[in-house]
Design a protein around this motif. Structure first.
Motif, PDB file in Angstrom:
ATOM      1  N   ILE A  24       4.650 -58.576 -22.763  1.00 31.71           N
ATOM      2  CA  ILE A  24       5.592 -57.476 -22.935  1.00 31.71           C
ATOM      3  C   ILE A  24       6.666 -57.262 -21.751  1.00 31.71           C
ATOM      4  O   ILE A  24       6.471 -57.376 -20.854  1.00 31.71           O
ATOM      5  N   SER A  26      11.207 -56.462 -21.399  1.00 32.17           N
ATOM      6  CA  SER A  26      11.990 -55.333 -21.860  1.00 32.17           C
ATOM      7  C   SER A  26      13.410 -55.956 -21.890  1.00 32.17           C
ATOM      8  O   SER A  26      13.593 -57.291 -21.908  1.00 32.17           O
ATOM      9  N   THR A  40      11.172 -59.954 -19.998  1.00 26.46           N
ATOM     10  CA  THR A  40      10.397 -60.819 -20.905  1.00 26.46           C
ATOM     11  C   THR A  40      10.351 -62.269 -20.520  1.00 26.46           C
ATOM     12  O   THR A  40       9.384 -62.906 -20.795  1.00 26.46           O
ATOM     13  N   ILE A  62       6.941 -59.122 -26.989  1.00 28.99           N
ATOM     14  CA  ILE A  62       7.728 -57.811 -27.332  1.00 28.99           C
ATOM     15  C   ILE A  62       8.950 -57.817 -26.127  1.00 28.99           C
ATOM     16  O   ILE A  62       8.542 -57.804 -25.155  1.00 28.99           O
ATOM     17  N   SER A  65      11.169 -52.463 -24.778  1.00 27.21           N
ATOM     18  CA  SER A  65      10.196 -51.572 -24.094  1.00 27.21           C
ATOM     19  C   SER A  65      10.921 -50.391 -23.668  1.00 27.21           C
ATOM     20  O   SER A  65      11.839 -50.016 -23.807  1.00 27.21           O
ATOM     21  N   CYS A  66      10.218 -49.759 -22.416  1.00 30.29           N
ATOM     22  CA  CYS A  66      10.513 -48.586 -22.024  1.00 30.29           C
ATOM     23  C   CYS A  66      11.595 -48.742 -20.741  1.00 30.29           C
ATOM     24  O   CYS A  66      10.851 -48.715 -19.591  1.00 30.29           O
ATOM     25  N   SER A  78      15.897 -49.342 -25.189  1.00 27.20           N
ATOM     26  CA  SER A  78      14.857 -48.997 -25.181  1.00 27.20           C
ATOM     27  C   SER A  78      14.096 -48.643 -26.278  1.00 27.20           C
ATOM     28  O   SER A  78      14.801 -48.376 -27.459  1.00 27.20           O
ATOM     29  N   SER A  81       8.030 -44.398 -25.751  1.00 29.07           N
ATOM     30  CA  SER A  81       6.719 -45.057 -25.450  1.00 29.07           C
ATOM     31  C   SER A  81       5.707 -44.827 -26.507  1.00 29.07           C
ATOM     32  O   SER A  81       4.686 -45.684 -26.936  1.00 29.07           O
ATOM     33  N   LEU A  84       6.225 -48.176 -28.815  1.00 27.37           N
ATOM     34  CA  LEU A  84       5.749 -49.364 -27.724  1.00 27.37           C
ATOM     35  C   LEU A  84       4.153 -49.337 -28.205  1.00 27.37           C
ATOM     36  O   LEU A  84       3.355 -50.415 -28.674  1.00 27.37           O
ATOM     37  N   ASN A 107       2.005 -57.524 -18.756  1.00 28.77           N
ATOM     38  CA  ASN A 107       3.369 -56.524 -18.397  1.00 28.77           C
ATOM     39  C   ASN A 107       4.320 -57.143 -17.547  1.00 28.77           C
ATOM     40  O   ASN A 107       3.870 -57.288 -16.377  1.00 28.77           O
ATOM     41  N   ASN A 112       6.795 -49.339 -17.891  1.00 27.57           N
ATOM     42  CA  ASN A 112       5.820 -49.531 -19.083  1.00 27.57           C
ATOM     43  C   ASN A 112       4.701 -48.766 -18.825  1.00 27.57           C
ATOM     44  O   ASN A 112       3.561 -49.147 -18.848  1.00 27.57           O
TER      45      ASN A 112
END
Length: 235
Positions: A24, A26, A40, A62, A65-66, A78, A81, A84, A107, A112
């Motif tokens: 995960i 971003s 990422t 993914i 994300s946040c 973004s 949450s 996601l 992560n 996140n």
């Protein structure tokens, strides 16, 4: 380094893994010297190292994300949450349909925070989700790789992220990383966002980065993951 799976359905049928790994990342600013996809790339590099060492089912990353604290910089995109969380829950349900009931969330983005709640809620009956790396894993990797900065000071686009990219995706690192250092405290980050504390988007010391450090960080994380995997598969 291949940062995403190229396995076929036949490959996975032969592997018959019982644990899947989901990177995960971003899509957010990482200063002038690192790409928007930095987190990422980091998450994918770690997940790939884990999957290869322990023969796990590697999922594609993914990539959003946040990242709301980085919204002031152009290019940052973004997810909420809740979105996601919904994506992860859908992945869990899909894996369950093929008999894979244990998932590791790798992560790559510190923002996140919701992932801790996702894992807590999923594990009320029995261990099925794990979040990796934890703080101790990162601290051990910093020690093993000989990093000079601390986790607190090296928050964003600094020594550790730049080192990992120098190893995993060297062509993505700008040549100006040696002059991009910026250190600061950030007591109200969640309220004020990154722009209150940095004009470039960097909080850390990328000038300390080296390819060998990035390689050593990934090797250390792969070793320390054994404890998480043992815990997850004990039952």
């Amino acid at each position: 380094m291949t940062l995403w799976t190229i396995a076929t359905s036949a490959d996975e049928a032969r592997r018959r893994a019982t644990v899947a790994v989901l990177p995960i990342g971003s899509f957010e600013q990482h200063g002038p010297h690192l790409p928007l996809a930095t987190d990422t790339i980091v998450a994918s590099a770690i997940a790939t190292a884990l999957a290869e060492r322990y023969d796990l089912f590697l999922l594609p990353p993914i990539t959003l994300s946040c990242s709301n604290e980085h919204a002031a910089w152009r290019g940052t995109v973004s997810l909420s949450s809740t979105t996601l969380t919904a994506i992860i829950n859908d992945v869990v349900a899909s894996l369950h349909g093929q008999g894979i009931d244990r998932l590791v969330l790798v992560n790559g983005h510190g923002g996140n925070y919701v992932l801790s709640n996702v894992v807590q809620e999923a594990n009320t009956d029995w261990p099925r989700l794990a979040l990796f790396p934890g703080r101790q894993d990162w601290d051990q990797a910093r020690h093993d790789a000989g990093l000079q900065s601390t986790t607190h000071d090296d928050m964003h686009a600094g020594e550790i992220e730049t080192s990992i990219l120098l190893h995993a995706a060297p062509d993505a690192v700008g040549s100006d990383f040696g002059t991009a250092d910026h250190l600061t405290e950030r007591p109200h980050l969640l309220t004020l966002g990154m722009t209150a504390y940095t004009s470039t988007g960097v909080i850390g010391q990328p000038s300390l980065a080296a390819e060998a450090k990035g390689q050593a960080v990934l090797a250390s994380l792969a070793r320390s993951f054994e404890d998480t995997l043992t815990m997850l598969t004990r039952q």
